[in-house]
Design a protein around this motif. Structure first.
Motif, PDB file in Angstrom:
ATOM      1  N   VAL A 147      -9.979  97.935 115.405  1.00 11.89           N
ATOM      2  CA  VAL A 147     -10.715  98.213 114.169  1.00 11.89           C
ATOM      3  C   VAL A 147     -10.077  99.390 113.443  1.00 11.89           C
ATOM      4  CG1 VAL A 147     -12.928  98.994 113.203  1.00 11.89           C
ATOM      5  CG2 VAL A 147     -12.889  97.311 115.062  1.00 11.89           C
ATOM      6  N   VAL A 148      -9.996  99.282 112.130  1.00 16.62           N
ATOM      7  CA  VAL A 148      -9.647 100.417 111.281  1.00 16.62           C
ATOM      8  C   VAL A 148     -10.871 100.748 110.443  1.00 16.62           C
ATOM      9  CG1 VAL A 148      -8.186 101.301 109.429  1.00 16.62           C
ATOM     10  CG2 VAL A 148      -7.203  99.819 111.193  1.00 16.62           C
ATOM     11  N   VAL A 149     -11.396 101.955 110.620  1.00 17.16           N
ATOM     12  CA  VAL A 149     -12.518 102.446 109.814  1.00 17.16           C
ATOM     13  C   VAL A 149     -11.911 103.076 108.565  1.00 17.16           C
ATOM     14  CG1 VAL A 149     -14.531 103.939 109.756  1.00 17.16           C
ATOM     15  CG2 VAL A 149     -13.822 102.871 111.911  1.00 17.16           C
ATOM     16  N   LEU A 150     -12.386 102.662 107.390  1.00 12.71           N
ATOM     17  CA  LEU A 150     -11.752 103.041 106.122  1.00 12.71           C
ATOM     18  C   LEU A 150     -12.767 103.713 105.201  1.00 12.71           C
ATOM     19  CD1 LEU A 150      -8.998 102.771 104.646  1.00 12.71           C
ATOM     20  CD2 LEU A 150      -9.800 100.593 103.738  1.00 12.71           C
ATOM     21  N   PRO A 151     -13.090 104.992 105.417  1.00 12.30           N
ATOM     22  CA  PRO A 151     -14.046 105.683 104.533  1.00 12.30           C
ATOM     23  C   PRO A 151     -13.445 105.911 103.154  1.00 12.30           C
ATOM     24  CG  PRO A 151     -13.109 107.212 106.135  1.00 12.30           C
ATOM     25  CD  PRO A 151     -12.627 105.852 106.517  1.00 12.30           C
ATOM     26  N   HIS A 152     -14.268 105.776 102.117  1.00 14.50           N
ATOM     27  CA  HIS A 152     -13.770 105.894 100.754  1.00 14.50           C
ATOM     28  C   HIS A 152     -13.595 107.355 100.348  1.00 14.50           C
ATOM     29  CE1 HIS A 152     -17.692 107.133  99.159  1.00 14.50           C
ATOM     30  NE2 HIS A 152     -18.265 106.102  99.768  1.00 14.50           N
ATOM     31  N   GLY A 153     -12.871 107.557  99.257  1.00 10.34           N
ATOM     32  CA  GLY A 153     -12.682 108.888  98.701  1.00 10.34           C
ATOM     33  C   GLY A 153     -13.850 109.263  97.822  1.00 10.34           C
ATOM     34  N   GLY A 154     -13.722 110.369  97.150  1.00  9.09           N
ATOM     35  CA  GLY A 154     -14.771 110.852  96.254  1.00  9.09           C
ATOM     36  C   GLY A 154     -15.212 112.263  96.623  1.00  9.09           C
ATOM     37  N   PRO A 155     -16.198 112.401  97.502  1.00 10.00           N
ATOM     38  CA  PRO A 155     -16.959 111.338  98.166  1.00 10.00           C
ATOM     39  C   PRO A 155     -18.028 110.708  97.279  1.00 10.00           C
ATOM     40  CG  PRO A 155     -17.842 113.460  98.805  1.00 10.00           C
ATOM     41  CD  PRO A 155     -16.640 113.749  97.922  1.00 10.00           C
ATOM     42  N   TRP A 156     -18.149 111.216  96.036  1.00 11.82           N
ATOM     43  CA  TRP A 156     -19.202 110.729  95.147  1.00 11.82           C
ATOM     44  C   TRP A 156     -18.697 109.490  94.422  1.00 11.82           C
ATOM     45  CZ3 TRP A 156     -17.400 115.909  94.911  1.00 11.82           C
ATOM     46  CH2 TRP A 156     -18.060 116.741  95.819  1.00 11.82           C
ATOM     47  N   ASP A 194     -13.303  96.678 119.949  1.00  9.06           N
ATOM     48  CA  ASP A 194     -12.835  97.160 121.242  1.00  9.06           C
ATOM     49  C   ASP A 194     -12.891  98.684 121.174  1.00  9.06           C
ATOM     50  OD1 ASP A 194     -11.391  98.081 123.403  1.00  9.06           O
ATOM     51  OD2 ASP A 194      -9.727  96.687 123.169  1.00  9.06           O
ATOM     52  N   LYS A 195     -13.762  99.287 121.943  1.00  9.21           N
ATOM     53  CA  LYS A 195     -14.002 100.723 121.802  1.00  9.21           C
ATOM     54  C   LYS A 195     -12.777 101.558 122.140  1.00  9.21           C
ATOM     55  CE  LYS A 195     -15.970 101.367 126.435  1.00  9.21           C
ATOM     56  NZ  LYS A 195     -17.159 101.835 127.181  1.00  9.21           N
ATOM     57  N   GLU A 196     -11.774 100.969 122.776  1.00  7.81           N
ATOM     58  CA  GLU A 196     -10.540 101.692 123.083  1.00  7.81           C
ATOM     59  C   GLU A 196      -9.511 101.576 121.964  1.00  7.81           C
ATOM     60  OE1 GLU A 196     -10.248 103.588 125.747  1.00  7.81           O
ATOM     61  OE2 GLU A 196     -12.285 103.019 126.355  1.00  7.81           O
ATOM     62  N   ARG A 197      -9.805 100.756 120.955  1.00  4.22           N
ATOM     63  CA  ARG A 197      -8.794 100.493 119.911  1.00  4.22           C
ATOM     64  C   ARG A 197      -9.401 100.642 118.522  1.00  4.22           C
ATOM     65  NH1 ARG A 197      -5.829  95.056 120.589  1.00  4.22           N
ATOM     66  NH2 ARG A 197      -7.912  94.215 120.985  1.00  4.22           N
ATOM     67  N   ILE A 198      -9.865 101.837 118.225  1.00  2.00           N
ATOM     68  CA  ILE A 198     -10.467 102.121 116.919  1.00  2.00           C
ATOM     69  C   ILE A 198      -9.711 103.274 116.276  1.00  2.00           C
ATOM     70  CG2 ILE A 198     -12.570 102.767 115.688  1.00  2.00           C
ATOM     71  CD1 ILE A 198     -14.162 101.643 118.065  1.00  2.00           C
ATOM     72  N   ALA A 199      -9.317 103.083 115.032  1.00  2.00           N
ATOM     73  CA  ALA A 199      -8.664 104.144 114.255  1.00  2.00           C
ATOM     74  C   ALA A 199      -9.501 104.437 113.018  1.00  2.00           C
ATOM     75  CB  ALA A 199      -7.252 103.724 113.839  1.00  2.00           C
ATOM     76  N   ILE A 200      -9.350 105.631 112.480  1.00  2.00           N
ATOM     77  CA  ILE A 200     -10.014 105.995 111.228  1.00  2.00           C
ATOM     78  C   ILE A 200      -8.956 106.456 110.253  1.00  2.00           C
ATOM     79  CG2 ILE A 200     -10.568 108.317 112.119  1.00  2.00           C
ATOM     80  CD1 ILE A 200     -13.120 108.167 110.306  1.00  2.00           C
ATOM     81  N   TYR A 201      -8.982 105.878 109.057  1.00  2.82           N
ATOM     82  CA  TYR A 201      -7.951 106.139 108.048  1.00  2.82           C
ATOM     83  C   TYR A 201      -8.608 106.233 106.683  1.00  2.82           C
ATOM     84  CZ  TYR A 201      -4.888 104.311 104.351  1.00  2.82           C
ATOM     85  OH  TYR A 201      -4.253 104.085 103.159  1.00  2.82           O
ATOM     86  N   GLY A 202      -8.266 107.289 105.941  1.00  2.00           N
ATOM     87  CA  GLY A 202      -8.827 107.409 104.603  1.00  2.00           C
ATOM     88  C   GLY A 202      -7.963 108.256 103.706  1.00  2.00           C
ATOM     89  N   ALA A 203      -8.243 108.172 102.404  1.00  2.00           N
ATOM     90  CA  ALA A 203      -7.513 108.928 101.389  1.00  2.00           C
ATOM     91  C   ALA A 203      -8.468 109.869 100.670  1.00  2.00           C
ATOM     92  CB  ALA A 203      -6.858 107.979 100.383  1.00  2.00           C
ATOM     93  N   SER A 204      -7.970 111.063 100.301  1.00  2.00           N
ATOM     94  CA  SER A 204      -8.755 112.073  99.606  1.00  2.00           C
ATOM     95  C   SER A 204      -9.945 112.480 100.486  1.00  2.00           C
ATOM     96  CB  SER A 204      -9.175 111.551  98.236  1.00  2.00           C
ATOM     97  OG  SER A 204      -9.636 112.591  97.413  1.00  2.00           O
ATOM     98  N   TYR A 205     -11.195 112.344 100.004  1.00  2.00           N
ATOM     99  CA  TYR A 205     -12.289 112.654 100.920  1.00  2.00           C
ATOM    100  C   TYR A 205     -12.203 111.773 102.161  1.00  2.00           C
ATOM    101  CZ  TYR A 205     -16.722 113.031 103.229  1.00  2.00           C
ATOM    102  OH  TYR A 205     -17.675 113.222 104.198  1.00  2.00           O
ATOM    103  N   GLY A 206     -11.758 110.528 101.998  1.00  2.00           N
ATOM    104  CA  GLY A 206     -11.589 109.658 103.161  1.00  2.00           C
ATOM    105  C   GLY A 206     -10.615 110.239 104.161  1.00  2.00           C
ATOM    106  N   GLY A 207      -9.588 110.972 103.669  1.00  2.00           N
ATOM    107  CA  GLY A 207      -8.672 111.659 104.568  1.00  2.00           C
ATOM    108  C   GLY A 207      -9.372 112.762 105.332  1.00  2.00           C
ATOM    109  N   TYR A 208     -10.248 113.502 104.626  1.00  2.00           N
ATOM    110  CA  TYR A 208     -11.064 114.511 105.320  1.00  2.00           C
ATOM    111  C   TYR A 208     -11.914 113.833 106.398  1.00  2.00           C
ATOM    112  CZ  TYR A 208     -14.997 117.439 106.465  1.00  2.00           C
ATOM    113  OH  TYR A 208     -15.956 118.120 107.168  1.00  2.00           O
ATOM    114  N   ALA A 209     -12.546 112.703 106.049  1.00  2.00           N
ATOM    115  CA  ALA A 209     -13.403 112.006 107.013  1.00  2.00           C
ATOM    116  C   ALA A 209     -12.598 111.550 108.225  1.00  2.00           C
ATOM    117  CB  ALA A 209     -14.087 110.819 106.348  1.00  2.00           C
ATOM    118  N   ALA A 210     -11.335 111.174 108.009  1.00  2.00           N
ATOM    119  CA  ALA A 210     -10.484 110.784 109.134  1.00  2.00           C
ATOM    120  C   ALA A 210     -10.225 111.983 110.045  1.00  2.00           C
ATOM    121  CB  ALA A 210      -9.171 110.203 108.625  1.00  2.00           C
ATOM    122  N   LEU A 211      -9.916 113.146 109.431  1.00  2.00           N
ATOM    123  CA  LEU A 211      -9.726 114.359 110.230  1.00  2.00           C
ATOM    124  C   LEU A 211     -11.018 114.744 110.950  1.00  2.00           C
ATOM    125  CD1 LEU A 211      -7.603 116.659 107.868  1.00  2.00           C
ATOM    126  CD2 LEU A 211      -6.830 115.366 109.873  1.00  2.00           C
ATOM    127  N   ALA A 212     -12.140 114.637 110.237  1.00  2.00           N
ATOM    128  CA  ALA A 212     -13.431 114.987 110.837  1.00  2.00           C
ATOM    129  C   ALA A 212     -13.755 114.060 112.000  1.00  2.00           C
ATOM    130  CB  ALA A 212     -14.529 114.933 109.777  1.00  2.00           C
TER     131      ALA A 212
END
Length: 815
Positions: A587-596, A662-680
């Motif tokens: 899975v790739v979790v893709l949080p959006h930017g903004g965040p608004w 698969d709980k062993e194969r999850i990544a988080i990727y985002g741009a702008s605020y989504g990049g912050y969410a990936a770091l968080a």
């Protein structure tokens, strides 16, 4: 970065998992091929790579059935394997080196590689029996596979030991993920197994599995991007990529689109958008290297009189109003006088002559014109409140007619046709944005025209011919209309019946007498442009913007919802890959930017690329997202890395409980605020993610607020309320800054950043990468010097997505 693994032996063991889904592995059992070599056990770190390359006829073992994987490989054997991998054929001559006789088994390979300038000798000798060093191997692979600088900044602990002539080539290996090692050991000799491993990875660059679509197909420019018709409907203009630059092309109705003629020549600046001013003149916007200091240009449809109307360095200009009472004049805003405040100017688009007509006192963030192009309103910040300013005539001073407290929203949309009222989107006294009418004489909201109980109103459709609002737009899982005009509703019903399963938007005049111009779209298609003849009821296709995208190859984007830990309903979208099942997926979790902002249903090339590579993609409209009402948006205030991140975490846990992830194969990727969410995500839930990708995201809430662009300055107090106050909320902001909690990070992180980014300064990525490297953790870091907030040039996009997919494949797909 390699999950803190830096020792060479362990790295080699890790590498054996890379590329485990290679399509060219034939149906013949790999175990049989490996067992064909008595000295290559099935659990050897390079067993698969040796097997596959042997099947392809690139490698060969000894006559006694051994491969000798730990034996040092010679320069002659290296040349033989390389020439087979590259399928180079025969050389023009076999006499290139004095120590390589024509009868040598390596003669053909060495000489053809020399003719291709891949191998080199020394004083006429090649030394075929000499051992190969790791730095020599790097140079051979880089030359053989033409690996060019892709902008990734990489780091080795032992850079001082690298020879000057090989240094850049070793860097290239890491830029293309052929190695992830922190220590390269450049002088060490290369074994036969190690060369097989590196050669396999080099061959895999650009290889596609069955059913995989080239990255270029998702992101290459359309031949009919941003198509617009002149007011008289005779001439068409469109953006088309030429030499990696957007250019404006025009052609006449009835002509084939292939005959469109280029009228611009944007050498140093990129065309961002354009609009017809009249039947002969086009106004367009440009920027340079992503700096967002936009310039306004005008040009005639025959390509003459191409004028940069705002040729000022480090100045941001924006079109305010195209149509005024003065022919050939437009209104625009520009922060030339002060970098923090945009004033209003009028300008002759044929001569470039301009003058200021409204000076910003310093706190105005938006100017509003009436139906006749006169500046009648402004929005100004006062602390965290918003002052609504109005004047009846342009010669009058502005006066405050309403104060909007922080947390409420009042967005002017347009003046009524008799100029006595203002149509606006307002959530004052309610949760959802509604379309309201404000009466200037009584200084009050006199009517709620339409309110939806489930979502904010986002737009309106207006007919200037009828002088009426035809429909109100809102968005839940998709975009919908509340119709206020029977004729417009009937027209939309007729079109909808002709394009089942598609969403569509009418372009230009919403109620033309005969021909309606519209564009379709869906989750699996970027859509097409059509004409619908209201009289004959016939629909004709005008153009396919991206005909190479086949709907049947794309994945479904499904609206989803789940409960948050504190009882809110969180909405989002889940895109599942095709033909790989529905359970236990990477899975790739893709949080959006903004965040608004918010994610929406529709065709998304990035989502489709990830799904095409076998990933399920989760998009979450976490609290703080727009569209779901005032309460939901304000629930995100000062919740960076906290409740906003919890909503994302809860979505991931929901996927795991559903059996999808698969709980062993999850990544988080985002741009702008989504990049912050990936770091968080990597910082505060390190056990949840196997990898993270930060694309231009803030890493410290303090430095992010310190480096805001000047033109955001009027909203600084609002940002303090939304994000946090550096002094009053210091402890909270420290706790929510990944940079200050870097010791908690376990997963590898890939960073990408534009040098000229005005919104998220490059320092945000720099400091995070250095903090990780100071802990001995490596991080691939792509920097593009000709980009700003996001990569827009085609070549840069391709570099980024190639790296992104490789990074995910290493750390996710093939654990």
């Amino acid at each position: 970065m390699n999950r803190q693994v830096s020792k060479a032996l362990i790295m080699m063991l890790v590498f054996c998992f890379i590329f485990s889904t290679a399509s060219f592995a034939s149906a013949v059992s790999l175990n049989e091929a490996v067992q064909g070599y008595k000295d290559v056990p099935k659990d050897h770190y390079a067993s698969k790579e040796i097997a596959v390359l042997s099947q392809r006829g690139i490698l060969q073992g000894a006559e006694d059935g051994t491969f000798k994987p730990d034996e040092e490989v010679t320069r002659g054997v290296t040349a033989l394997w390389l020439s087979r991998a590259l399928k180079l054929g025969k050389p023009a001559s076999l006499k290139g080196f004095v120590d390589v006789p024509e009868t040598s088994e390596y003669a053909s390979a060495i000489n053809v590689l020399a003719e291709k300038k891949i191998v080199q000798g020394d004083q006429g000798k090649f030394s075929p029996d000499a051992s190969l060093t790791r730095e020599q191997m790097a140079s051979l692979l880089v030359r053989a596979f033409q690996l060019k600088d892709n902008g990734i900044n990489v780091w080795f602990k032992d850079e001082a030991a690298m020879g000057d002539s090989h240094f850049q080539d070793i860097i290239r290996l890491k830029q293309f993920f052929l190695t992830n090692q922190v220590e390269f050991m450049p002088k060490n000799k290369v074994t036969r197994a190690q060369l097989a491993l590196f050669l396999y990875r080099a061959i895999m660059i650009g290889e596609l599995e069955t059913g995989q679509i080239p990255i270029e197909d998702f992101f290459r420019k359309s031949d009919v991007g941003s198509a617009q018709v002149s007011p008289n409907g005779v001439t068409y203009a469109l953006l088309k990529s030429e030499n990696n630059q957007n250019e404006i092309f025009v052609y006449t109705l009835g002509e084939d689109i292939s005959k469109a003629v280029r009228i611009t020549n944007s050498k140093d600046r990129s065309i961002e958008d354009f609009v017809w001013y009249d039947n002969n003149t086009i106004v367009y916007m440009t920027s340079s290297g992503g700096d967002e200091d936009y310039h306004i240009h005008s040009i005639q449809k025959d390509g003459t009189k191409d004028i940069d109307l705002t040729p000022y360095p480090k100045v941001k200009a924006d079109i305010l109003e195209l149509y005024t009472k003065k022919p050939d004049y437009i209104l625009f805003t520009m922060n030339k006088r002060s970098s923090t405040a945009s004033d209003v100017y009028e300008m002759n688009i044929l001569t470039g002559e301009s003058k200021m007509i409204a000076e910003n006192p310093g706190n105005i963030t938006q100017w509003v014109t009436d139906l006749y192009g006169e500046v009648r309103m402004a929005m100004a910040t006062e602390g965290t409140d918003t002052k609504m300013l109005y004047r009846r005539f342009e010669s009058d001073p502005f006066e405050t007619f309403m104060t909007i407290p922080f947390g409420d929203t009042f967005i002017p949309v347009m003046f009524s046709f008799d100029q006595s009222q203002l149509y606006a989107l307002s959530n004052i006294g309610r949760d959802k944005l509604a379309l309201v009418a404000y009466q200037f004489n009584t200084k009050s909201i006199v009517e709620t025209i339409y309110e939806n109980p489930d979502a904010d109103i986002t737009n309106i459709v207006v007919s200037f011919k009828k002088k009426a609002i035809l429909a109100v737009e809102y968005e839940t899982d998709k975009i919908y209309y509340h119709y206020m005009d029977d004729e417009f509703e009937k027209l939309n019903q007729e079109i909808a019946a002709l394009v089942p399963g598609q969403q569509f938007r009418i372009v230009g005049n919403p109620l033309p007498d005969t021909k309606v111009f519209f564009r379709t779209y869906s989750d699996k298609s970027p859509g097409a442009y059509y004409y619908y003849n209201r009289k004959t009821k016939v629909m004709d296709k005008y153009a396919d913007p991206q005909p190479w995208i086949k709907e049947e190859q794309m994945a479904d984007m499904k609206p989803i919802s789940y409960p948050s830990r504190d009882g809110r309903t969180i909405h989002g979208y889940l895109t599942m890959p095709k033909k790989v099942g529905t359970t236990n997926l990477p899975v790739v979790v893709l949080p959006h930017g903004g965040p608004w902002a918010r994610d929406s249903w529709g065709y998304d090339p990035e989502v489709q690329l990830l799904a095409n590579r076998g990933y399920a993609v989760l998009q979450v409209n976490f609290r703080g997202s727009t569209g779901y009402g005032k309460s939901f948006m304000n629930a995100g205030n000062k919740q960076w890395g906290r409740a906003m991140q919890d909503d994302i975490t809860d979505g991931v846990q929901w996927l795991i409980k559903q059996g999808i992830a698969d709980k062993e194969r999850i990544a988080i990727y985002g741009a702008s605020y989504g990049g912050y969410a990936a770091l968080a995500g990597a910082t505060y839930t390190p056990e949840l993610y196997a990898a993270a990708v930060d694309y231009m995201g803030p890493s410290s809430m303090f430095t992010f607020l310190d480096s805001m662009p000047d033109y955001w300055e009027p909203d600084r107090q609002v940002m303090y309320e939304r994000v946090g106050h550096p002094e009053k909320d210091k402890a909270m902001m420290e706790a929510s800054s990944p940079l200050m909690n870097v010791d908690r990070i376990q997963a590898p992180i890939f960073f990408a950043q534009g040098l000229n980014d005005p919104r998220v300064n490059k320092k945000e990525s720099d400091q995070m990468v250095m903090a990780l490297r100071n802990r001995g953790i490596d991080s691939h870091y792509m920097v593009k010097n000709d980009e700003g907030h996001g990569f827009h040039k085609f070549s840069n996009k391709i570099d980024f997505y190639n790296a992104l997919l490789k990074f995910l494949a290493i750390h996710l797909n093939n654990k």
